[in-house]
Write an enzyme that holds these catalytic residues in place. Structure first.
Site, PDB file in Angstrom:
ATOM      1  N   ASN A  63       0.922  -1.207   0.010  1.00 30.92           N
ATOM      2  CA  ASN A  63       0.030  -0.010  -0.181  1.00 30.92           C
ATOM      3  C   ASN A  63       1.093   1.447   0.174  1.00 30.92           C
ATOM      4  OD1 ASN A  63      -1.678   1.885   0.499  1.00 30.92           O
ATOM      5  ND2 ASN A  63      -2.176   1.520   2.600  1.00 30.92           N
TER       6      ASN A  63
ATOM      7  N   GLY B 205       2.462   1.972  10.881  1.00 28.01           N
ATOM      8  CA  GLY B 205       3.438   3.018  10.715  1.00 28.01           C
ATOM      9  C   GLY B 205       4.022   3.342  12.055  1.00 28.01           C
TER      10      GLY B 205
ATOM     11  N   HIS C  49      -9.439   1.335   4.447  1.00 25.10           N
ATOM     12  CA  HIS C  49      -8.244   1.474   5.243  1.00 25.10           C
ATOM     13  C   HIS C  49      -8.613   2.420   6.402  1.00 25.10           C
ATOM     14  CE1 HIS C  49      -4.218   2.556   6.522  1.00 25.10           C
ATOM     15  NE2 HIS C  49      -3.883   1.419   5.759  1.00 25.10           N
TER      16      HIS C  49
ATOM     17  N   LYS D 238       0.047   4.244  -0.200  1.00 28.71           N
ATOM     18  CA  LYS D 238      -0.459   5.713   0.322  1.00 28.71           C
ATOM     19  C   LYS D 238      -0.273   6.596  -0.529  1.00 28.71           C
ATOM     20  CE  LYS D 238       0.056   3.052   4.711  1.00 28.71           C
ATOM     21  NZ  LYS D 238      -0.076   3.435   6.226  1.00 28.71           N
TER      22      LYS D 238
ATOM     23  N   GLU E 266      -6.954   4.859   7.452  1.00 31.81           N
ATOM     24  CA  GLU E 266      -6.541   6.205   7.448  1.00 31.81           C
ATOM     25  C   GLU E 266      -7.642   6.804   6.777  1.00 31.81           C
ATOM     26  OE1 GLU E 266      -2.849   5.508   5.487  1.00 31.81           O
ATOM     27  OE2 GLU E 266      -1.875   4.909   7.447  1.00 31.81           O
TER      28      GLU E 266
ATOM     29  N   SER F 232       3.158  -2.468  10.273  1.00 27.40           N
ATOM     30  CA  SER F 232       4.586  -2.538  10.768  1.00 27.40           C
ATOM     31  C   SER F 232       5.124  -3.754  10.058  1.00 27.40           C
ATOM     32  CB  SER F 232       4.898  -2.230  12.118  1.00 27.40           C
ATOM     33  OG  SER F 232       4.406  -0.981  12.236  1.00 27.40           O
TER      34      SER F 232
ATOM     35  N   GLU G 266      -5.656  -4.943  10.421  1.00 26.62           N
ATOM     36  CA  GLU G 266      -4.887  -3.988  10.677  1.00 26.62           C
ATOM     37  C   GLU G 266      -4.925  -3.091  11.914  1.00 26.62           C
ATOM     38  OE1 GLU G 266      -2.769  -2.563   6.849  1.00 26.62           O
ATOM     39  OE2 GLU G 266      -4.487  -1.488   7.140  1.00 26.62           O
TER      40      GLU G 266
HETATM   41  P1  PGA Z   1       2.690   0.207   7.502  1.00 25.25           P
HETATM   42  O1  PGA Z   1       1.385   0.341   6.991  1.00 25.25           O
HETATM   43  O2  PGA Z   1       3.175  -1.234   7.035  1.00 25.25           O
HETATM   44  O3  PGA Z   1       3.448   1.108   7.112  1.00 25.25           O
HETATM   45  O4  PGA Z   1       2.544  -0.002   8.966  1.00 25.25           O
HETATM   46  C1  PGA Z   1       0.317  -0.782   6.601  1.00 25.25           C
HETATM   47  C2  PGA Z   1      -0.839  -0.143   6.276  1.00 25.25           C
HETATM   48  O5  PGA Z   1      -1.288   0.974   6.773  1.00 25.25           O
HETATM   49  O6  PGA Z   1      -1.513  -0.816   5.150  1.00 25.25           O
END
Ligand code: PGA
Length: 247
Positions: free
Chosen positions: A8, A167, A91, A10, A93, A206, A161
């Site tokens: 992803n 992150g 997601h 982003k 976010e 992560s 997630e």
């Molecule tokens: P990350 O993000 O691997 O940077 O923690 C995962 C995600 O948001 O899909």
């Protein structure tokens, strides 16, 4: 069932990053037992899918309507038209920053599946909920409210997630992942019958080269959704390699 390792990106990725996508496509051919995909910014989908025509390029969101007065939004048909074969929906976010509801996420998943896209539907709890002991209950309620009514199991994946793991470098324990994935599997079987066994359940938050093998060894972990560590082939490919060993 092949493991699915999806990146992803982003809000990262310019034309100058197409070389990185080509490198990931090239290296992924060494792992035919792993399904690898990259979900890139909408505006990069067409260039990416032209650059790597046999590789799975996806979107990160999709609108639930076919077309209409939805400024700034992208429909499932537009994703397909640009060359996408999958999309992420729900997601955290977007659930947070764009205030997406479970009902909207469900409608988005259904619109994407109807347009023949594969779908990665994200669910996950906040730190407060995890610390209060309500993680499984909360995530199952999210799933129940956002799961498409009918789905071709092979084209649907769920990404667990935990919001607090995205992150941050923090990951749940293997036991916590196992408990959640087992609960999700039971709910998928309740929803779709035996076909629910064919829905891949990804872990996300992560994931990196150093923890991927351990996470892939957890029962009912059918792959990963990877953010930061998917931007460079050098970081992403060891995760794909770990999925090949685990699968
Ligand atoms: P990350 O993000 O691997 O940077 O923690 C995962 C995600 O948001 O899909």
């Amino acid at each position: 069932m092949n493991k699915l390792v999806a990146g992803n990106w982003k809000m990262h990725g310019l034309s100058s990053d197409l070389a990185e996508i080509k490198a990931i496509d090239d290296a992924s051919r060494r792992y035919p037992s792993v399904d690898v995909a990259l979900c890139v910014p909408a505006i990069l989908i067409e260039r990416a899918s032209r650059a790597v025509p046999n590789f799975a390029i996806g979107g990160q969101d999709v609108h639930y309507a076919d077309k209409g007065a939805h400024t700034g939004c992208v429909s499932a048909a537009m994703l397909v038209d640009a060359g996408a074969v999958l999309t992420i929906v729900g997601h955290s976010e977007r659930r947070e920053a764009q205030r997406e509801t479970d009902a909207e996420v469900k409608a988005k998943a259904e619109a994407a599946l109807s347009a023949s896209l594969r779908v990665i539907l994200c669910v996950g709890e906040s730190l407060e909920v995890r610390e209060a002991g309500g993680a499984v209950e909360t995530v199952l309620a999210q799933l129940a409210a956002s799961l498409p009514d009918h789905a071709d199991a092979a084209r649907l994946a769920i990404a667990y997630e935990p919001v607090w793991a995205i992150g941050t470098g923090k990951v749940p324990t293997n036991d916590e992942i196992e408990e959640m994935h087992a609960a999700l599997r039971r709910r998928l079987i309740a929803a779709y019958g035996d076909a629910g066994r064919g829905v891949r359940i990804l872990y996300g938050g992560s994931v990196k080269a150093s923890n991927a093998a351990e996470i892939f060894a957890v029962p009912e972990v059918d792959g990963a959704l990877v953010g930061g560590a998917s931007l460079k082939a050098a970081d992403f490919m060891p995760i794909v390699a770990a999925a090949a060993v685990g699968g």
